[in-house]
Design a protein around this motif. Structure first.
Motif, PDB file in Angstrom:
ATOM      1  N   ASN A 184       1.877   3.655   6.451  1.00 43.69           N
ATOM      2  CA  ASN A 184       2.618   2.913   5.375  1.00 43.69           C
ATOM      3  C   ASN A 184       2.679   3.746   4.208  1.00 43.69           C
ATOM      4  O   ASN A 184       1.484   3.994   3.649  1.00 43.69           O
ATOM      5  N   THR A 185       3.686   4.218   3.608  1.00 40.18           N
ATOM      6  CA  THR A 185       3.900   5.272   2.426  1.00 40.18           C
ATOM      7  C   THR A 185       4.304   4.183   1.262  1.00 40.18           C
ATOM      8  O   THR A 185       4.438   4.927   0.196  1.00 40.18           O
ATOM      9  N   ILE A 186       4.175   3.289   1.056  1.00 45.61           N
ATOM     10  CA  ILE A 186       4.383   2.086  -0.098  1.00 45.61           C
ATOM     11  C   ILE A 186       3.426   2.540  -1.360  1.00 45.61           C
ATOM     12  O   ILE A 186       2.479   3.171  -1.255  1.00 45.61           O
ATOM     13  N   PRO A 187       4.199   2.901  -2.439  1.00 47.46           N
ATOM     14  CA  PRO A 187       3.445   3.314  -3.531  1.00 47.46           C
ATOM     15  C   PRO A 187       2.573   2.228  -3.841  1.00 47.46           C
ATOM     16  O   PRO A 187       2.790   0.931  -3.862  1.00 47.46           O
ATOM     17  N   VAL A 188       1.298   2.722  -4.311  1.00 45.37           N
ATOM     18  CA  VAL A 188       0.218   1.860  -4.406  1.00 45.37           C
ATOM     19  C   VAL A 188      -0.283   2.047  -5.945  1.00 45.37           C
ATOM     20  O   VAL A 188      -1.010   3.079  -6.339  1.00 45.37           O
ATOM     21  N   LEU A 189      -0.388   0.782  -6.879  1.00 42.39           N
ATOM     22  CA  LEU A 189      -1.109   0.885  -7.987  1.00 42.39           C
ATOM     23  C   LEU A 189      -2.114   0.237  -7.979  1.00 42.39           C
ATOM     24  O   LEU A 189      -2.116  -1.084  -7.777  1.00 42.39           O
ATOM     25  N   ILE A 190      -3.306   0.700  -7.998  1.00 45.89           N
ATOM     26  CA  ILE A 190      -4.781  -0.197  -8.109  1.00 45.89           C
ATOM     27  C   ILE A 190      -4.840  -0.387  -9.645  1.00 45.89           C
ATOM     28  O   ILE A 190      -4.652   0.198 -10.556  1.00 45.89           O
ATOM     29  N   ILE A 191      -5.116  -1.679  -9.684  1.00 43.24           N
ATOM     30  CA  ILE A 191      -5.803  -2.233 -11.178  1.00 43.24           C
ATOM     31  C   ILE A 191      -7.162  -2.737 -10.754  1.00 43.24           C
ATOM     32  O   ILE A 191      -7.414  -3.840  -9.848  1.00 43.24           O
ATOM     33  N   SER A 192      -8.287  -2.435 -11.400  1.00 43.43           N
ATOM     34  CA  SER A 192      -9.524  -2.798 -11.075  1.00 43.43           C
ATOM     35  C   SER A 192     -10.507  -2.683 -12.505  1.00 43.43           C
ATOM     36  O   SER A 192     -10.081  -1.900 -13.386  1.00 43.43           O
ATOM     37  N   ALA A 193     -11.406  -3.462 -12.204  1.00 44.72           N
ATOM     38  CA  ALA A 193     -12.498  -3.303 -13.501  1.00 44.72           C
ATOM     39  C   ALA A 193     -13.394  -2.325 -12.945  1.00 44.72           C
ATOM     40  O   ALA A 193     -14.376  -2.048 -14.004  1.00 44.72           O
ATOM     41  N   ARG A 194     -13.120  -1.630 -11.756  1.00 47.46           N
ATOM     42  CA  ARG A 194     -14.341  -0.561 -11.415  1.00 47.46           C
ATOM     43  C   ARG A 194     -13.815   0.697 -11.959  1.00 47.46           C
ATOM     44  O   ARG A 194     -12.734   1.468 -11.620  1.00 47.46           O
ATOM     45  N   ASP A 195     -14.341   0.833 -13.391  1.00 45.74           N
ATOM     46  CA  ASP A 195     -13.851   2.128 -14.125  1.00 45.74           C
ATOM     47  C   ASP A 195     -14.412   3.389 -14.012  1.00 45.74           C
ATOM     48  O   ASP A 195     -14.425   4.110 -14.887  1.00 45.74           O
ATOM     49  N   THR A 196     -15.489   3.484 -13.257  1.00 44.93           N
ATOM     50  CA  THR A 196     -16.335   4.626 -13.109  1.00 44.93           C
ATOM     51  C   THR A 196     -15.269   5.795 -12.246  1.00 44.93           C
ATOM     52  O   THR A 196     -14.547   5.480 -11.820  1.00 44.93           O
ATOM     53  N   LEU A 197     -15.745   6.870 -12.727  1.00 47.72           N
ATOM     54  CA  LEU A 197     -15.026   8.039 -12.214  1.00 47.72           C
ATOM     55  C   LEU A 197     -14.992   8.236 -10.847  1.00 47.72           C
ATOM     56  O   LEU A 197     -14.099   8.390 -10.028  1.00 47.72           O
ATOM     57  N   ASP A 198     -16.210   7.913 -10.058  1.00 47.67           N
ATOM     58  CA  ASP A 198     -16.261   7.950  -8.747  1.00 47.67           C
ATOM     59  C   ASP A 198     -15.339   6.919  -8.023  1.00 47.67           C
ATOM     60  O   ASP A 198     -14.814   7.035  -6.917  1.00 47.67           O
ATOM     61  N   GLN A 199     -15.352   5.709  -8.673  1.00 42.36           N
ATOM     62  CA  GLN A 199     -14.532   4.448  -8.049  1.00 42.36           C
ATOM     63  C   GLN A 199     -13.273   4.977  -8.231  1.00 42.36           C
ATOM     64  O   GLN A 199     -12.061   4.819  -7.417  1.00 42.36           O
ATOM     65  N   ARG A 200     -12.635   5.713  -9.288  1.00 42.69           N
ATOM     66  CA  ARG A 200     -11.220   6.190  -9.475  1.00 42.69           C
ATOM     67  C   ARG A 200     -10.900   7.267  -8.549  1.00 42.69           C
ATOM     68  O   ARG A 200      -9.832   7.393  -8.010  1.00 42.69           O
ATOM     69  N   ILE A 201     -11.722   7.893  -8.422  1.00 37.82           N
ATOM     70  CA  ILE A 201     -11.652   9.255  -7.255  1.00 37.82           C
ATOM     71  C   ILE A 201     -11.485   8.547  -5.881  1.00 37.82           C
ATOM     72  O   ILE A 201     -10.571   8.928  -5.081  1.00 37.82           O
ATOM     73  N   LEU A 202     -12.449   7.737  -5.738  1.00 33.02           N
ATOM     74  CA  LEU A 202     -12.222   7.042  -4.403  1.00 33.02           C
ATOM     75  C   LEU A 202     -10.969   6.507  -4.113  1.00 33.02           C
ATOM     76  O   LEU A 202     -10.312   6.663  -3.016  1.00 33.02           O
ATOM     77  N   GLY A 203     -10.462   5.587  -5.040  1.00 37.11           N
ATOM     78  CA  GLY A 203      -9.110   5.019  -4.833  1.00 37.11           C
ATOM     79  C   GLY A 203      -7.979   5.866  -4.518  1.00 37.11           C
ATOM     80  O   GLY A 203      -7.108   5.681  -3.544  1.00 37.11           O
ATOM     81  N   LEU A 204      -8.109   6.952  -5.551  1.00 31.34           N
ATOM     82  CA  LEU A 204      -6.902   8.189  -5.167  1.00 31.34           C
ATOM     83  C   LEU A 204      -6.990   8.743  -3.824  1.00 31.34           C
ATOM     84  O   LEU A 204      -6.111   9.136  -3.336  1.00 31.34           O
ATOM     85  N   GLU A 205      -8.240   8.876  -3.451  1.00 30.39           N
ATOM     86  CA  GLU A 205      -8.519   9.752  -2.313  1.00 30.39           C
ATOM     87  C   GLU A 205      -8.190   9.034  -1.011  1.00 30.39           C
ATOM     88  O   GLU A 205      -7.820   9.470   0.027  1.00 30.39           O
ATOM     89  N   GLU A 206      -8.301   7.793  -1.132  1.00 27.82           N
ATOM     90  CA  GLU A 206      -7.950   6.698   0.055  1.00 27.82           C
ATOM     91  C   GLU A 206      -6.519   6.513  -0.056  1.00 27.82           C
ATOM     92  O   GLU A 206      -5.900   5.787   1.054  1.00 27.82           O
ATOM     93  N   GLY A 207      -5.586   7.019  -1.055  1.00 28.64           N
ATOM     94  CA  GLY A 207      -4.052   6.838  -1.005  1.00 28.64           C
ATOM     95  C   GLY A 207      -3.531   6.186  -1.978  1.00 28.64           C
ATOM     96  O   GLY A 207      -2.387   5.894  -1.812  1.00 28.64           O
ATOM     97  N   ALA A 208      -3.963   5.875  -2.921  1.00 35.63           N
ATOM     98  CA  ALA A 208      -3.592   5.100  -4.267  1.00 35.63           C
ATOM     99  C   ALA A 208      -2.643   6.197  -4.756  1.00 35.63           C
ATOM    100  O   ALA A 208      -3.101   7.268  -4.769  1.00 35.63           O
ATOM    101  N   ASP A 209      -1.743   5.729  -5.315  1.00 34.37           N
ATOM    102  CA  ASP A 209      -0.792   6.790  -5.973  1.00 34.37           C
ATOM    103  C   ASP A 209      -1.071   6.710  -7.640  1.00 34.37           C
ATOM    104  O   ASP A 209      -0.872   7.507  -8.463  1.00 34.37           O
ATOM    105  N   ASP A 210      -1.821   5.729  -8.257  1.00 32.79           N
ATOM    106  CA  ASP A 210      -2.074   5.472  -9.432  1.00 32.79           C
ATOM    107  C   ASP A 210      -3.309   4.606  -9.821  1.00 32.79           C
ATOM    108  O   ASP A 210      -3.544   3.379  -8.770  1.00 32.79           O
ATOM    109  N   TYR A 211      -4.028   4.672 -10.743  1.00 35.38           N
ATOM    110  CA  TYR A 211      -5.241   3.668 -10.899  1.00 35.38           C
ATOM    111  C   TYR A 211      -5.124   3.328 -12.168  1.00 35.38           C
ATOM    112  O   TYR A 211      -5.255   4.328 -13.153  1.00 35.38           O
ATOM    113  N   LEU A 212      -5.252   2.020 -12.540  1.00 37.17           N
ATOM    114  CA  LEU A 212      -5.310   1.433 -13.986  1.00 37.17           C
ATOM    115  C   LEU A 212      -6.755   0.584 -14.145  1.00 37.17           C
ATOM    116  O   LEU A 212      -6.743  -0.451 -13.217  1.00 37.17           O
ATOM    117  N   CYS A 213      -7.327   1.051 -15.255  1.00 37.81           N
ATOM    118  CA  CYS A 213      -8.616   0.099 -15.444  1.00 37.81           C
ATOM    119  C   CYS A 213      -8.469  -1.033 -16.211  1.00 37.81           C
ATOM    120  O   CYS A 213      -7.622  -0.933 -17.141  1.00 37.81           O
TER     121      CYS A 213
END
Length: 225
Positions: free
Chosen positions: A71-100
């Motif tokens: 499923n290739t739907i664009p995904v914008l993550i919004i999360s209080a998890r604002d550490t670099l590791d969490q942002r990298i994880l979200g993007l590596e798992e397939g998110a297109d953008d990450y907003l803290c």
């Protein structure tokens, strides 16, 4: 544009829903990944706005399942998890953008629009509508196989109309497609682009103006066909 918001904070979900609705999105809201998955499997959404800290099925688990299903739907993550590791994880798992969190609702709208626009431009297949062809990679319109010279904005308008052929497209939708922070588009500009396109194509190619509502493009052969 249809967006699914997956957020378990009712107040935040309500605020994002209202703001994105005002920006032209049709919104569905749910509060858990387990509830969101069957909705996404059914399809029809242009964007997923996804929180990570969810009950039952968290955001990362939902994202993994979606990408595993191709499923290739664009995904914008919004999360209080604002550490670099969490942002990298979200993007590596397939998110297109990450907003803290916390974030500006205007920024949510801007990022949502950008993701939807980008997803549409990724499609490189030739668009066809009757005797019209549009080549996205070359940004070229052809009539009966012959290229027609159009300016960039005119090309963007005809591309959007061809993507949405057989559907009514409002001026607001065209403006949303074309506008950027540095280069806004007016109703008058849209009318000018449509007028120029009609003149340059040279015949009635099935583009109708629906007074007060917008434009409708449908395949149509010329009268002598």
């Amino acid at each position: 544009m249809k967006a699914l918001i997956v957020e378990d904070n009712d107040n935040l979900a309500r605020s994002m829903s209202t703001t994105l609705s005002e920006a032209g999105f049709s919104i569905t809201v749910t509060n858990d990944g387990a509830k969101a998955l069957p909705l996404l499997v059914q399809g029809g959404f242009d964007l997923l706005v996804l929180d990570l800290g969810l009950p039952e099925m968290d955001g990362i688990s939902l994202l993994r399942k979606l990408r595993h299903q191709q499923n290739t739907i664009p995904v914008l993550i919004i999360s209080a998890r604002d550490t670099l590791d969490q942002r990298i994880l979200g993007l590596e798992e397939g998110a297109d953008d990450y907003l803290c969190k916390p974030f500006s609702l205007d920024e949510v709208v801007a990022r949502a629009r950008a993701l939807v626009r980008r997803a549409k431009h990724f499609g490189n297949e030739t668009l066809s509508c009757g005797r019209l062809e549009f080549l996205p990679e070359a940004m070229e319109l052809r009539v009966d196989g012959q290229p027609v010279t159009l300016h960039r904005r005119e090309l963007e308008v005809i591309e959007y109309l061809m993507i949405n052929q057989n559907r009514l497209v409002s001026k607001d939708q065209i403006i949303d497609r074309l506008s950027t922070t540095d280069e806004p588009v007016s109703y008058a500009a849209v009318e000018t682009y449509i007028s120029r396109i009609r003149k340059k194509i040279g015949y009635d190619f099935g583009l109708k103006t629906v007074r007060g509502l917008g434009y409708y493009l449908a395949p149509k052969e010329p009268p002598n066909a």
